[in-house]
Structures are given as C-alpha cells and as structure tokens.
Write a protein that holds these residues in place. Structure first.
Motif, short mmCIF file in Angstrom:
data_model
loop_
_atom_site.label_atom_id
_atom_site.label_comp_id
_atom_site.label_asym_id
_atom_site.label_seq_id
_atom_site.Cartn_x
_atom_site.Cartn_y
_atom_site.Cartn_z
N ALA A 1 72.23 43.46 45.35
CA ALA A 1 73.09 44.57 44.94
C ALA A 1 72.88 45.81 45.78
O ALA A 1 73.79 46.65 45.89
N TYR A 2 71.68 45.98 46.35
CA TYR A 2 71.38 47.22 47.08
C TYR A 2 70.70 46.88 48.40
O TYR A 2 69.62 46.29 48.43
N ILE A 3 71.35 47.25 49.49
CA ILE A 3 70.76 47.16 50.83
C ILE A 3 71.00 48.50 51.52
O ILE A 3 72.13 48.99 51.56
N HIS A 4 69.94 49.08 52.06
CA HIS A 4 70.03 50.41 52.67
C HIS A 4 69.70 50.30 54.16
O HIS A 4 68.66 49.76 54.53
N VAL A 5 70.57 50.81 54.98
CA VAL A 5 70.37 50.83 56.42
C VAL A 5 69.45 52.01 56.75
O VAL A 5 69.74 53.16 56.42
#
Length: 593
Positions: free
Chosen positions: A96-100
C-alpha cells in the motif's frame, strides 16, 4: 520524456524508469510479508538526470509536487512487476505504501548552492530539493500525525481530499467552496467528513547541528529541525552524523505572550543517510600511500629514526617532549577492540591525562590533537557539567527530548577536556561509564535509553599546589582513584629550574617566531605537515590491526606483576585496568609493517 503540466504523463515516465532500472528492488519489496508497512525505494538523482534531464529539473525545482507523483509511479510500477512475474504469485503481495527516496550522492546537487552548511540556509532555498549535513543533537519521540482527510460536499456529493498545512501547525483548512470541476459548478460551502477516511503517518522531530570544526573561531554552530516520516522515523539517534535530503519549508513558531511570532525554517526529510561509519574518513590519494610505503622502506633498518621524523611534526612549536608527542600519537591511533565469548566489548580507544605545572604546553597538545582528529570536541572543566558532557533532557513544545553532550557528539573521535581539576567531583563521576564501557545510560524525565560514546578522552590538569613525587597521583591532582585508573597514559610535566634547558627552549621559541617552517607535505624526509600526519594516522588506524605475540605477552605480564609488587602509593593505577591498558597500547601500530 516527461510532459510538463501533465501529471499522468510524468507518473508514466517515472514508472517506466523504475521498470527499466529498479525491477529487482521492486521484486524485493513485493516479497516482503507485511502489506501495510512503508517501504523505501532509494533512487539516485544522477540516474534520473541521465534518464530524463527535464524530469530531474522538475524534481529539483518542485519537489513538493513531484515526490508524491513519484510515490504513485512506484506503486504503479510494482503492480506491473507483480502482474508480469509468474514466479511471484503466491509468495508476493501488493503493497500500500512505497516511498521514493532521492539520494543526491555523486550528482550535480552536491554543489555548495544545493548542499550548503546549515548556517547558510536562506529563504532562496525554500521549496527546492536541499541537502544538509550535520550531527543529531536532539531526537524526539515517534508520534502519529494526520496525513490526509476526505470530505464530501453536502450539495453535489463530490468527494475530495484535504491535506494538513505544516506552516499552520498541521491544521486542516477546508476550501471556501466545493472544488468540483463539473460542467455547471457546485459552489457548495458545506462539507461532511467521510468516516474512516483519515490517513495517519509515523512522525518524529529531530534537530541537526553543523560541525563546529568547520566554523571560524567565534562562530556559533547553527541547527535546524528536521521532520522524519514513515520509514525514516527512529533510524537515527542523538550523536549520529547524518546527511539529510529534503524540502525546506517553514512553520509558525509557538504562540507565546509578548513574543513575536516568526516563521521557523524546517527541513521535511525525504532521505536520511547515516554516516557514522564514515566519521573518520579522510581522502588519501594513491600517491600519498606510495609516499608512506616508500618512507618506511627507506627507514626499514632504522625504524626509530622514521618514528622520530613523524613525531617532529606533532606540536612542532614545543621543543623536545618526545615522550608526550609519542603518547599523543598512540592515543590518536588507538588499539584494537576485543569482544569476548559472552559478547562483552573491551574498548580499543586509549585515554590520556597530562598533569603538569602551568606553562608546560598541556593546552597546546590538546588543541593540536583536536586538529589531528577528524571529529573532535574541545571543552573546559570549569564550564562543563555532567549534563553538558553526557546528555541532557530538554522540554520543547511540552515534550521532553534528549540533547547530546560533548562525549556523545565526539563519538568515534576525540573529546579534549582542559582544566580537568576544575570540574566538580559529581560531574567527573558521571563520565566513568562513558570512559570504560563507552556508553551512557540515561534515565531522565521518563526517558530511559543508552547512547554510544566510543570516544578517546584527552584531559589536562594542574597539580594541587607543588607536585610531590613522593605522593600518589590522587593526592597531587585531587582526582579519584577510579577515574585515574581509566586513563591508559598519565604523564607528569614539571617546570624544573634548569638554566641550560631554559636557554634551549627560548632559542627554539624565538626561531619559530622569526621564520616560518620551510618544509611541507611534499617531502617526508623532513618534518611532516599537519594534513600529512592526519592522513597517516587515519591510514594506519584503518589498515593495520596488530596481534600480540607470545614474547610480547610475556613482557606485558612480567611488567604488570612488577608494578603490582612495587605499588606503594599509586595503588589505583595498578589494577586490572593497567593490564588492559598495556595490551591496548601494545597493539597500537605507529609504523607500517
């Protein structure tokens, strides 16, 4: 190529970049078991610049707009990888959450304009992708903060998201009219909160301070608060060296009576890089290494002459005192850390204490040693308290936080304490654990933790009255036995009345004042320069770990037993710690094998 003004095209452009260069990273994220965790995806800015220069420019100039688009592109790309990989089915799950996270190392953003010191941060940097380097001096507790809400217009039933504003203390401000973009336009002014639509994030406040070694005399080290969110929280602690990349923003200061309300700068972090393992990193070119090897190959038959050549460059304004200069070199290089079968660590960093009359050069040795160390903190006993040396609890915005002291800030380096005798007995007792166990246990204001203090302590003190050689060190210095036993090297410098020695020293001082030294770092056959000695100390410290031989163990054991039998006055110095000190100093490598 990214299309300006078209968010969907920009998301698609970055998603194609991720699929081309970072598919293995996306696969590892998919194989992680927890679908609700926040996962970082570290991307080099240099890669983005090579792939699409226009996209890289937009990221630098408008990071607040483009970083959320990059996160959406990462989610879209990882779904493509999941659907296109048959071997992942059954073992992978959608996240649900992936941060670059943008790493600017090795990119053009390492220039002084986008990588300034903390004291040079100005209004012109606001809104740009900025990178700052400093030491964590304060670390707050991990909290939960609201990230977004969803509202519904009562008139047209249109749903929209509202984000808190950091400038107003994360306050949610509703729009004046319905943001619906229908053909007729709603213009409704009444909105209803949608249940279970609130999205929260992990949140932590830290404060970083620029290194005092990079400042001129009289300059005050500046600090700036940093906001960590999601996967970045709780990865650094007080005393850590960090490089933070983020977006410079501002928030209103607290509302206090009779105090002007200002906008305080704050860095919203996107990427945090701990550089603790690089604290002592010094650039050593290959030609300098060849000079070191050539120097010792020439001095292979006369190693003492090579040693004395190096020692001449340590505090050259002081004549003689080769024993003290040798002790300074041994202290800065340090020994080898040992770990026994139970996991107990025995420190490899030696501690040194200079006891001497006024005018014998103690403070000059301290300051020169601080210059030789890449990470150092200098303080005086008269102005140091137990909280200033170890750690203190401060209250900020109604919350208690820990602020690092001198020993914690010098972790991995050197802590110089002048006028050691001016410290109160209670304050001196607080550094016992820091010197031997190399940790500081804290239990203040409900905060219970342990901080690392892998530092070398270099102290200087005056004797109490006239130094009496027939009395023990505790009587001559008013320092307690437990504290004296923690120093590996204790040297006594006395101002003896010797006319011949005074004539030689005065001639040396006048010669130093009259002409500058002609030797530099190009030739190693003469006096070594300060940068060359720094490089050499770092080189031998990192590349050589001596091991005791059977013969050296016999010598150390015999000397220790002899000192135990002949200990009449200095009983505190002849404990088991003395044996450990002998082993530690015997494993210091000053010459290159």
């Amino acid at each position: 190529m990214a299309v300006p003004g078209n968010p969907d095209a920009q998301i698609q452009a970055f998603a194609s970049f991720l699929l081309r260069y970072h598919s293995p990273d996306l696969r590892s994220i998919l194989l992680s078991p927890d679908p609700k965790l926040h996962y970082p995806l570290i991307i080099s800015f240099a890669e983005i610049l090579e792939f699409d220069p226009r996209l890289a420019h937009h990221l630098f100039s408008r990071p607040s707009d483009f970083l959320p688009l990059f996160d959406e592109a990462a989610l879209r790309a990882h779904r493509v990888v999941l659907r296109g990989s048959d071997d992942l089915r059954g073992s992978a799950c959608e996240k649900a959450y992936i941060h670059v996270r943008i790493n600017v190392s090795g990119s053009p953003l390492e220039c002084p304009e986008t990588f300034p010191s903390i004291g040079r941060v100005r209004v012109k940097h606001r809104g740009f992708l900025l990178t700052l380097k400093g030491t964590v001096i304060r670390s707050g507790a991990v909290k939960m903060i609201e990230g977004e809400r969803e509202y519904q217009c009562r008139k047209c039933r249109h749903r929209f998201k509202v984000y808190p504003e950091m400038e107003t203390g994360n306050r949610v401000v509703l729009p004046t009219s319905c943001p619906s973009r229908g053909s007729k336009g709603c213009e409704g002014t009444h909105f209803q909160f949608v249940e279970d639509s609130m999205v929260c994030h992990d949140y932590q406040d830290i404060k970083i301070q620029e290194s005092a070694q990079l400042l001129d005399i009289g300059s005050i080290p500046r600090s700036i608060p940093v906001v960590l969110m999601d996967d970045l929280v709780d990865i650094v602690k007080a005393g850590d060296d960090v490089v933070v990349t983020g977006v410079l923003s501002a928030k209103w200061s607290s509302d206090l009576k009779d105090v002007r309300c200002d906008l305080d700068p704050v860095l919203v972090a996107n990427f945090v890089w701990r550089t603790n393992e690089l604290k002592s990193e010094i650039d050593i070119p290959d030609d300098v290494m060849k000079k070191f090897k050539q120097f010792w190959s020439e001095c292979r038959d006369t190693p003492l002459r090579g040693r004395n050549t190096i020692l001449q460059g340590i505090c050259p304004q002081i004549f003689g005192l080769f024993t003290v200069k040798l002790a300074v070199a041994l202290t800065l290089i340090g020994g080898v850390q040992h770990v026994d079968a139970s996991g107990m660590k025995i420190r490899g960093e030696p501690h040194m204490l200079l006891v001497g009359d006024p005018g014998t050069g103690k403070s000059q040795f301290l300051k020169f040693a601080a210059k030789l160390s890449n990470r150092s903190v200098i303080t005086t006993g008269l102005g140091s308290t137990s909280a200033g040396l170890t750690v203190t609890a401060v209250k900020d915005g109604g919350e208690w936080m820990l602020e690092a002291g001198a020993l914690v800030l010098a972790d991995g380096g050197l802590c110089c304490i002048d006028e050691f005798d001016s410290m109160r007995e209670h304050d001196r007792a607080t550094i016992h654990e820091a010197m031997e166990q190399q940790t500081i246990s804290v239990a203040k204001a409900g905060l219970v933790t342990t901080l690392s203090t892998r530092t070398t302590v270099f102290g200087a003190t005056n004797p109490k009255g006239q130094y009496d050689p027939n009395q023990c060190l505790s009587v001559n210095t008013t320092l307690s036995g437990p504290l004296l036993s923690r120093f590996d090297i204790v040297l006594v410098l006395l101002d003896t009345k010797n006319p011949e020695w005074d004539a030689i020293v005065s001639s040396h001082i006048l010669a130093e004042k009259g002409e500058a030294r002609k030797n530099n770092s190009d030739g190693l056959e003469h006096m070594w320069s300060l940068p060359m000695i720094r490089r050499y100390i770092h080189y031998v410290k990192q590349h050589f770990k001596p091991v005791l031989t059977k013969e050296s163990e016999k010598v150390i054991s015999s000397y220790y037993q002899l000192q135990r039998r002949s200990a009449n006055h200095n009983v505190a110095r002849t404990t088991v710690r003395m044996l450990e000190s002998l082993i530690r100093l015997a494993q210091v490598c000053l010459d290159m094998p």
